[in-house]
Motif scaffolding. Structure first.
Motif, PDB file in Angstrom:
ATOM      1  N   CYS A  23     -16.846   6.490  -4.184  1.00  0.00           N
ATOM      2  CA  CYS A  23     -15.436   6.113  -4.007  1.00  0.00           C
ATOM      3  C   CYS A  23     -15.389   4.805  -3.217  1.00  0.00           C
ATOM      4  O   CYS A  23     -16.279   4.530  -2.413  1.00  0.00           O
ATOM      5  N   VAL A  24     -14.344   4.042  -3.434  1.00  0.00           N
ATOM      6  CA  VAL A  24     -14.146   2.802  -2.683  1.00  0.00           C
ATOM      7  C   VAL A  24     -12.738   2.805  -2.103  1.00  0.00           C
ATOM      8  O   VAL A  24     -11.755   2.932  -2.838  1.00  0.00           O
ATOM      9  N   LEU A  25     -12.667   2.675  -0.789  1.00  0.00           N
ATOM     10  CA  LEU A  25     -11.394   2.635  -0.073  1.00  0.00           C
ATOM     11  C   LEU A  25     -11.168   1.217   0.425  1.00  0.00           C
ATOM     12  O   LEU A  25     -12.113   0.509   0.774  1.00  0.00           O
ATOM     13  N   GLY A  26      -9.902   0.840   0.485  1.00  0.00           N
ATOM     14  CA  GLY A  26      -9.584  -0.490   0.990  1.00  0.00           C
ATOM     15  C   GLY A  26      -8.142  -0.540   1.433  1.00  0.00           C
ATOM     16  O   GLY A  26      -7.602   0.445   1.939  1.00  0.00           O
ATOM     17  N   GLN A  27      -7.523  -1.683   1.206  1.00  0.00           N
ATOM     18  CA  GLN A  27      -6.112  -1.817   1.561  1.00  0.00           C
ATOM     19  C   GLN A  27      -5.463  -2.799   0.602  1.00  0.00           C
ATOM     20  O   GLN A  27      -6.128  -3.627  -0.008  1.00  0.00           O
ATOM     21  N   ARG A  50      -9.194   2.416  -3.907  1.00  0.00           N
ATOM     22  CA  ARG A  50      -9.459   1.492  -5.002  1.00  0.00           C
ATOM     23  C   ARG A  50     -10.186   2.161  -6.158  1.00  0.00           C
ATOM     24  O   ARG A  50      -9.963   1.820  -7.316  1.00  0.00           O
ATOM     25  N   ARG A  51     -11.056   3.106  -5.836  1.00  0.00           N
ATOM     26  CA  ARG A  51     -11.802   3.821  -6.885  1.00  0.00           C
ATOM     27  C   ARG A  51     -12.153   5.189  -6.334  1.00  0.00           C
ATOM     28  O   ARG A  51     -12.522   5.316  -5.160  1.00  0.00           O
ATOM     29  N   TRP A  52     -12.033   6.213  -7.166  1.00  0.00           N
ATOM     30  CA  TRP A  52     -12.342   7.568  -6.688  1.00  0.00           C
ATOM     31  C   TRP A  52     -13.284   8.263  -7.658  1.00  0.00           C
ATOM     32  O   TRP A  52     -12.952   8.437  -8.822  1.00  0.00           O
ATOM     33  N   GLY A  53     -14.461   8.638  -7.166  1.00  0.00           N
ATOM     34  CA  GLY A  53     -15.383   9.471  -7.931  1.00  0.00           C
ATOM     35  C   GLY A  53     -16.056   8.800  -9.095  1.00  0.00           C
ATOM     36  O   GLY A  53     -16.472   9.464 -10.041  1.00  0.00           O
ATOM     37  N   ALA A  54     -16.197   7.489  -9.046  1.00  0.00           N
ATOM     38  CA  ALA A  54     -16.821   6.760 -10.164  1.00  0.00           C
ATOM     39  C   ALA A  54     -18.300   7.139 -10.262  1.00  0.00           C
ATOM     40  O   ALA A  54     -18.950   7.374  -9.263  1.00  0.00           O
ATOM     41  N   VAL A  92     -20.083   7.955  -0.565  1.00  0.00           N
ATOM     42  CA  VAL A  92     -21.020   8.550  -1.518  1.00  0.00           C
ATOM     43  C   VAL A  92     -21.195  10.016  -1.162  1.00  0.00           C
ATOM     44  O   VAL A  92     -21.555  10.345  -0.029  1.00  0.00           O
ATOM     45  N   ARG A  93     -20.902  10.884  -2.116  1.00  0.00           N
ATOM     46  CA  ARG A  93     -21.207  12.293  -1.920  1.00  0.00           C
ATOM     47  C   ARG A  93     -22.676  12.518  -2.271  1.00  0.00           C
ATOM     48  O   ARG A  93     -23.174  11.951  -3.247  1.00  0.00           O
ATOM     49  N   HIS A  94     -23.350  13.343  -1.482  1.00  0.00           N
ATOM     50  CA  HIS A  94     -24.750  13.638  -1.787  1.00  0.00           C
ATOM     51  C   HIS A  94     -24.881  14.184  -3.204  1.00  0.00           C
ATOM     52  O   HIS A  94     -23.938  14.734  -3.777  1.00  0.00           O
TER      53      HIS A  94
END
Length: 200
Positions: A184-188, A196-200, A18-20
């Motif tokens: 954003c969601v990071l995974g593998q 998995r998701r960027w900047g939603a 999470v970006r502030h």
């Protein structure tokens, strides 16, 4: 073209970034590294709007930048920063912009027309590789956690983290735009770290 690296440590869950939310400086594009600028009213509303999305998740660990704008975003989003599973992590401080703190990119280019943060870094501050070394430690800690991890931090730092997550050089963060309040969601996938998701 090379294959994605397959020798990276893999997470046991997902890593949420999470970006502030908005500050007065982020709104106008001033480089905000270590200066502790509070959220604007618009930023506070945006941080509160994150609450329903994050409340649906269960995080094994929370790591947050020590700077106030990140902590305020986390608090308004309903994230608990006290307790054994939460850490204020100095490795999550924003890029140190040194002499360019508080200056916009157009302002810097008045005297350095070809300046590019991701290639040139900041005099008196950090280079991309310095930020990369810090986020590598954050990634290692996230991959060692026993479940999903939430990271609340800053735009340029999280973009470097996204690049390093994929095994790319820190400079590739230039290709990962992330607005204030973005998730954003990071995974593998199949043994390779993936976004998995960027900047939603």
């Amino acid at each position: 073209m090379t294959d994605p690296p397959r020798d990276q440590p893999l997470p046991r869950g997902e890593v949420w970034l999470v970006r502030h939310a908005e500050t007065a400086w982020s709104k106008v594009g001033r480089h905000t590294g270590r200066t502790d600028i509070p959220l604007t009213d618009v930023g506070r509303a945006a941080a509160r709007a994150l609450r329903p999305r994050l409340a649906a998740e269960r995080f094994a660990a929370v790591r947050c930048s020590p700077l106030g704008r990140a902590q305020e975003t986390a608090a308004l989003a309903g994230i608990e920063l006290l307790g054994p599973h939460a850490t204020l992590d100095p490795d999550l401080l924003e890029w140190d912009y040194g002499d360019y703190e508080g200056v916009t990119t157009p302002g810097i280019r008045e005297t350095r027309p070809d300046w590019f943060l991701w290639r040139d870094g900041c005099p008196g501050g950090e280079q991309a590789v310095d930020v990369g070394a810090r986020v590598d430690r954050v990634i290692a800690a996230a991959c060692a956690a026993d479940g999903d991890v939430l990271v609340v931090a800053h735009g340029h730092l999280l973009r470097v983290l996204g690049a390093r997550w994929m095994g790319l050089a820190p400079q590739h963060g230039a290709n990962l735009v992330l607005d204030t309040g973005g998730i954003c969601v990071l995974g593998q996938e199949r043994g390779v770290r993936a976004i998995r998701r960027w900047g939603a």
